[in-house]
Design a protein around this motif. Structure first.
Motif, mmCIF file in Angstrom:
data_model
loop_
_atom_site.group_PDB
_atom_site.id
_atom_site.type_symbol
_atom_site.label_atom_id
_atom_site.label_comp_id
_atom_site.label_asym_id
_atom_site.label_seq_id
_atom_site.Cartn_x
_atom_site.Cartn_y
_atom_site.Cartn_z
ATOM 1 N N UNK A 1 0.826 -1.209 0.000
ATOM 2 C CA UNK A 1 0.000 0.000 0.000
ATOM 3 C C UNK A 1 0.860 1.258 0.000
ATOM 4 N N UNK A 2 1.924 1.265 0.751
ATOM 5 C CA UNK A 2 2.811 2.431 0.769
ATOM 6 C C UNK A 2 3.432 2.674 -0.601
ATOM 7 N N UNK A 3 3.741 1.609 -1.323
ATOM 8 C CA UNK A 3 4.306 1.776 -2.671
ATOM 9 C C UNK A 3 3.305 2.462 -3.586
ATOM 10 N N UNK A 4 2.052 1.978 -3.589
ATOM 11 C CA UNK A 4 1.059 2.573 -4.491
ATOM 12 C C UNK A 4 0.705 3.991 -4.057
ATOM 13 N N UNK A 5 0.706 4.265 -2.760
ATOM 14 C CA UNK A 5 0.444 5.634 -2.312
ATOM 15 C C UNK A 5 1.555 6.580 -2.745
ATOM 16 N N UNK A 6 2.796 6.127 -2.712
ATOM 17 C CA UNK A 6 3.901 6.974 -3.182
ATOM 18 C C UNK A 6 3.788 7.239 -4.679
ATOM 19 N N UNK A 7 3.313 6.239 -5.445
ATOM 20 C CA UNK A 7 3.114 6.457 -6.879
ATOM 21 C C UNK A 7 1.937 7.401 -7.127
ATOM 22 N N UNK A 8 0.916 7.340 -6.294
ATOM 23 C CA UNK A 8 -0.237 8.226 -6.481
ATOM 24 C C UNK A 8 0.117 9.672 -6.199
ATOM 25 N N UNK B 1 -13.817 -3.657 -10.372
ATOM 26 C CA UNK B 1 -14.395 -2.868 -11.443
ATOM 27 C C UNK B 1 -14.580 -3.723 -12.694
ATOM 28 N N UNK B 2 -15.464 -3.251 -13.575
ATOM 29 C CA UNK B 2 -15.726 -3.999 -14.800
ATOM 30 C C UNK B 2 -14.489 -4.019 -15.687
ATOM 31 N N UNK B 3 -13.863 -2.853 -15.879
ATOM 32 C CA UNK B 3 -12.648 -2.748 -16.696
ATOM 33 C C UNK B 3 -11.412 -2.776 -15.798
ATOM 34 N N UNK B 4 -11.369 -3.703 -14.874
ATOM 35 C CA UNK B 4 -10.280 -3.764 -13.905
ATOM 36 C C UNK B 4 -8.963 -4.076 -14.600
ATOM 37 N N UNK B 5 -7.890 -3.455 -14.100
ATOM 38 C CA UNK B 5 -6.552 -3.706 -14.628
ATOM 39 C C UNK B 5 -5.869 -4.878 -13.950
ATOM 40 N N UNK B 6 -6.555 -5.502 -12.990
ATOM 41 C CA UNK B 6 -5.991 -6.650 -12.288
ATOM 42 C C UNK B 6 -6.141 -7.874 -13.169
ATOM 43 N N UNK B 7 -5.040 -8.576 -13.396
ATOM 44 C CA UNK B 7 -5.058 -9.748 -14.256
ATOM 45 C C UNK B 7 -5.664 -10.927 -13.511
ATOM 46 N N UNK B 8 -6.445 -11.734 -14.237
ATOM 47 C CA UNK B 8 -7.034 -12.922 -13.653
ATOM 48 C C UNK B 8 -8.257 -12.592 -12.815
ATOM 49 N N UNK B 9 -8.887 -13.632 -12.334
ATOM 50 C CA UNK B 9 -10.075 -13.484 -11.505
ATOM 51 C C UNK B 9 -9.712 -13.635 -10.046
ATOM 52 N N UNK B 10 -10.580 -13.113 -9.187
ATOM 53 C CA UNK B 10 -10.361 -13.225 -7.754
ATOM 54 C C UNK B 10 -10.566 -14.672 -7.300
ATOM 55 N N UNK B 11 -9.976 -14.993 -6.181
ATOM 56 C CA UNK B 11 -10.107 -16.336 -5.642
ATOM 57 C C UNK B 11 -11.507 -16.539 -5.071
ATOM 58 N N UNK B 12 -11.754 -17.767 -4.631
ATOM 59 C CA UNK B 12 -13.045 -18.102 -4.040
ATOM 60 C C UNK B 12 -13.248 -17.265 -2.785
ATOM 61 N N UNK B 13 -14.468 -16.797 -2.525
ATOM 62 C CA UNK B 13 -14.689 -15.986 -1.320
ATOM 63 C C UNK B 13 -14.238 -16.701 -0.055
ATOM 64 N N UNK B 14 -13.854 -15.911 0.925
ATOM 65 C CA UNK B 14 -13.329 -16.437 2.182
ATOM 66 C C UNK B 14 -14.464 -17.042 3.000
ATOM 67 N N UNK C 1 -3.560 6.581 -13.187
ATOM 68 C CA UNK C 1 -4.284 6.957 -11.974
ATOM 69 C C UNK C 1 -5.325 5.917 -11.607
ATOM 70 N N UNK C 2 -6.041 5.402 -12.626
ATOM 71 C CA UNK C 2 -7.031 4.359 -12.351
ATOM 72 C C UNK C 2 -6.360 3.067 -11.884
#
Length: 598
Positions: free
Chosen positions: A108-115, A230-243, A161-162
């Motif tokens: 999180x600190x890495x992405x906040x520094x980039x933001x 998000x629908x146009x998410x930049x995250x590769x792959x699908x999320x794992x099974x819910x916890x 930014x997104x």
């Protein structure tokens, strides 16, 4: 024996087998345990209760913030076997939560520094710091924008930014949920602390029931992460099974005392839930983690690899493998230069210093002989002056007369003789006066040489030290490089000024979170207050691990560790905690500024 899934299976069958295997292994263990002697508790403790629990316990235990108990369970000998097992479970829970929080906070600190960076820095990150594939896509997008005369840089900046905002949102949500879970667990342990000592038979089941309920609160809190995608998410792959956590059986939850078998089942259940939490968080964080160092600096590594390859080809071309003696000659010249430098600037100066220190008296004896030679020349000049005056004046002159007086008489006669130089050179005393002046010049030269020799001998050790200065400065530079390499760890656990600043900043962070907790608690924002309290415990854990080695070295660890544990206690007043933090940075050596330590 491993069960391999069918090729057409999507993995659900394998995941469905795990609870079934755990259930039957539990039942089998309970039946085997009935045939074992109940009194041999040490033997029972050596047998792994469950494969999942054994795997969780086999991981190397890491130092973390101690449990909020009125005693240290690791050092207390008057604790029952089942209670000690529960304490191990609680310690492992805190360890798992702190580890996952640290992993989330680091990304999180890495992405906040980039933001916080400018648009140009965001474009640089999207194009140059995400690997060759992203570099090619970014270059193509920039070229298309230049051809179409569009704002390609602006579009890349918006996508950056997104890209960053999505990861910050997910990681912030996970951090808040996990911090709230940590705060709730810590408060429950603190609430049952006295009961675990005085009445462990009733307190242990109640505590395990509460913790099981907290797992389901965490399940509901983390479950909305899937909805945030998000629908146009930049995250590769699908999320794992819910916890989905395992639920505690409905046996004697609020009734009579639990049996030894039921406590063990509850402990196994906690370990199963911890394993599920670890696997779920690792999968989610892995999809939102910061790029690896190799990915961020792939251009540098690529240029370095190309340069290394070119240098290797060039070296091979000049090596004996290709029939060239260049490398052998260079090695020989480098060796000779090194030997010559060592001899001229290290060995010879040291030997000269040694000779100057240990052979002083012998050199002084040689100096006395030089002084006698000068004395002989002085006596000869005195006799020449005395004889010249007696012959020119025709009378006896006192022998104790000074050379200066006699030399004035000689110079006066010399001036008279110069009026008729040719005549007096043949028949007069002009030649004799000139020889006396030559003898006087010889005496002056020998006296000057004697004084110069004394100056040189007095400064021989200085010259030797000057000759050794290049080697000294080279050794000093190497020492500074090695020292900087050893102290390059700028984390709070490291050494040096930067690490000391990081430890002081941890105390500042703790103090800031205490004030935030007071604000949220005063405004009735209980959920936000619990989240901040969990982050406070995480900061205290970091501070606890950062100062341990340094405080033990200075003998302050006993008092400093007690102060850190007191800061995490929910029962301590906010004002007392702020006073405690201000005292810590003023009293303990490992938290003082570098200037005050001097």
């Amino acid at each position: 024996m491993e069960v391999s899934p069918a090729p057409a299976s999507d993995g659900t069958e394998t995941k469905g087998l795990k609870p079934l295997i755990s259930l039957y292994s539990n039942r089998l263990w309970n039946r085997v345990r009935r045939f074992l002697p109940a009194s041999d508790s040490n033997f029972l403790r050596k047998i792994p209760i469950l494969a999942g629990a054994g795997e969780a316990r086999s991981r190397k235990r890491r130092e973390c913030l101690p449990l909020p108990l009125p005693f240290n369970p690791l050092e207390s000998s008057g604790v029952s076997t089942e209670a000690s097992r529960v304490f191990d479970v609680l310690h492992d829970m805190l360890e798992h939560i702190f580890y996952n929080l640290h992993n989330i906070q680091k990304n999180l600190q890495f992405w906040q520094s980039r933001a916080e960076g400018s648009n140009a820095q965001k474009v640089k990150f999207m194009v140059l710091e995400r690997g060759p594939h992203a570099f090619i896509e970014g270059a193509i997008q920039l070229i298309r924008g230049c051809i179409a005369e569009g704002s390609s840089i602006q579009s890349i900046s918006l996508s950056a930014s997104a890209h960053i905002s999505e990861r910050i949102t997910i990681l912030t949500s996970l951090r808040c949920s996990l911090a709230t879970f940590l705060a709730q667990v810590y408060m429950e342990i603190d609430k049952f602390g006295d009961g675990l000592v005085s009445d462990p038979e009733n307190s242990l089941p109640s505590l395990l029931i509460r913790i099981n309920g907290l797992f389901f609160k965490l399940e509901a809190s983390v479950g909305h992460v899937h909805a945030m995608r998000q629908v146009d998410s930049s995250v590769e792959g699908s999320y794992s099974v819910p916890l989905l956590f395992e639920k505690l059986p409905e046996i004697n939850q609020e009734g009579s005392q639990w049996t030894d078998c039921e406590i063990k089942d509850a402990i196994n259940l906690v370990y199963q839930n911890l394993d599920k939490l670890d696997s779920y968080l690792s999968s989610i964080v892995c999809k939102h983690r910061k790029p690896r160092k190799v990915t961020q600096y792939w251009i540098r590594y690529t240029c370095g690899a190309v340069g290394f390859s070119v240098c290797s080809v060039w070296l091979i071309g000049h090596s004996s493998l290709m029939g060239s003696p260049d490398i052998d000659n260079w090695v020989r010249e480098a060796r000779d230069s090194t030997v010559s430098f060592f001899s001229d600037h290290v060995e010879q100066p040291l030997l000269s210093i040694r000779d100057e220190l240990f052979e002083t008296f012998r050199k002084r004896h040689k100096g006395m002989m030089d002084h006698e030679e000068v004395q002989l020349t002085s006596n000869s000049l005195h006799r020449m002056l005395l004889a010249f005056i007696e012959q020119t004046k025709g009378q006896k002159f006192p022998e104790n007369a000074s050379d200066q007086e006699m030399l004035e008489i000689v110079m006066a006669r010399y001036e008279e003789e110069l009026t008729h130089p040719i005549q007096n050179l043949l028949n007069g005393e002009l030649a004799r006066a000139m020889l006396i002046q030559v003898q006087k010049l010889k005496l002056d030269i020998e006296t000057a040489m004697l004084e110069l020799n004394q100056i040189l001998r007095a400064n021989e050790i200085n010259f030797a030290i000057l000759a050794a200065l290049p080697a000294f400065f080279l050794s000093l530079i190497l020492l500074m490089v090695v020292r900087a390499w050893f102290k390059q760890d700028t984390r709070a656990e490291g050494r040096g000024r930067i690490a000391r600043i990081q430890r002081r900043l941890l105390v500042v962070e703790v103090e800031k979170q205490i004030m935030q907790y007071r604000t949220f608690y005063g405004q009735g924002m209980e959920k936000e207050a619990q989240c901040v309290y969990g982050l406070l415990l995480y900061s205290l854990d970091r501070l606890y691990r950062a100062v341990k080695r340094h405080a033990k070295a200075t003998g302050e660890w006993k008092w400093l560790s007690e102060d850190i544990v007191d800061l995490g206690k929910p029962s301590l007043q906010i004002g007392d905690k702020l006073i405690l933090t201000s005292r810590m940075v003023r009293v303990y050596d490992c938290l003082l500024p570098s200037l005050k330590r001097q």
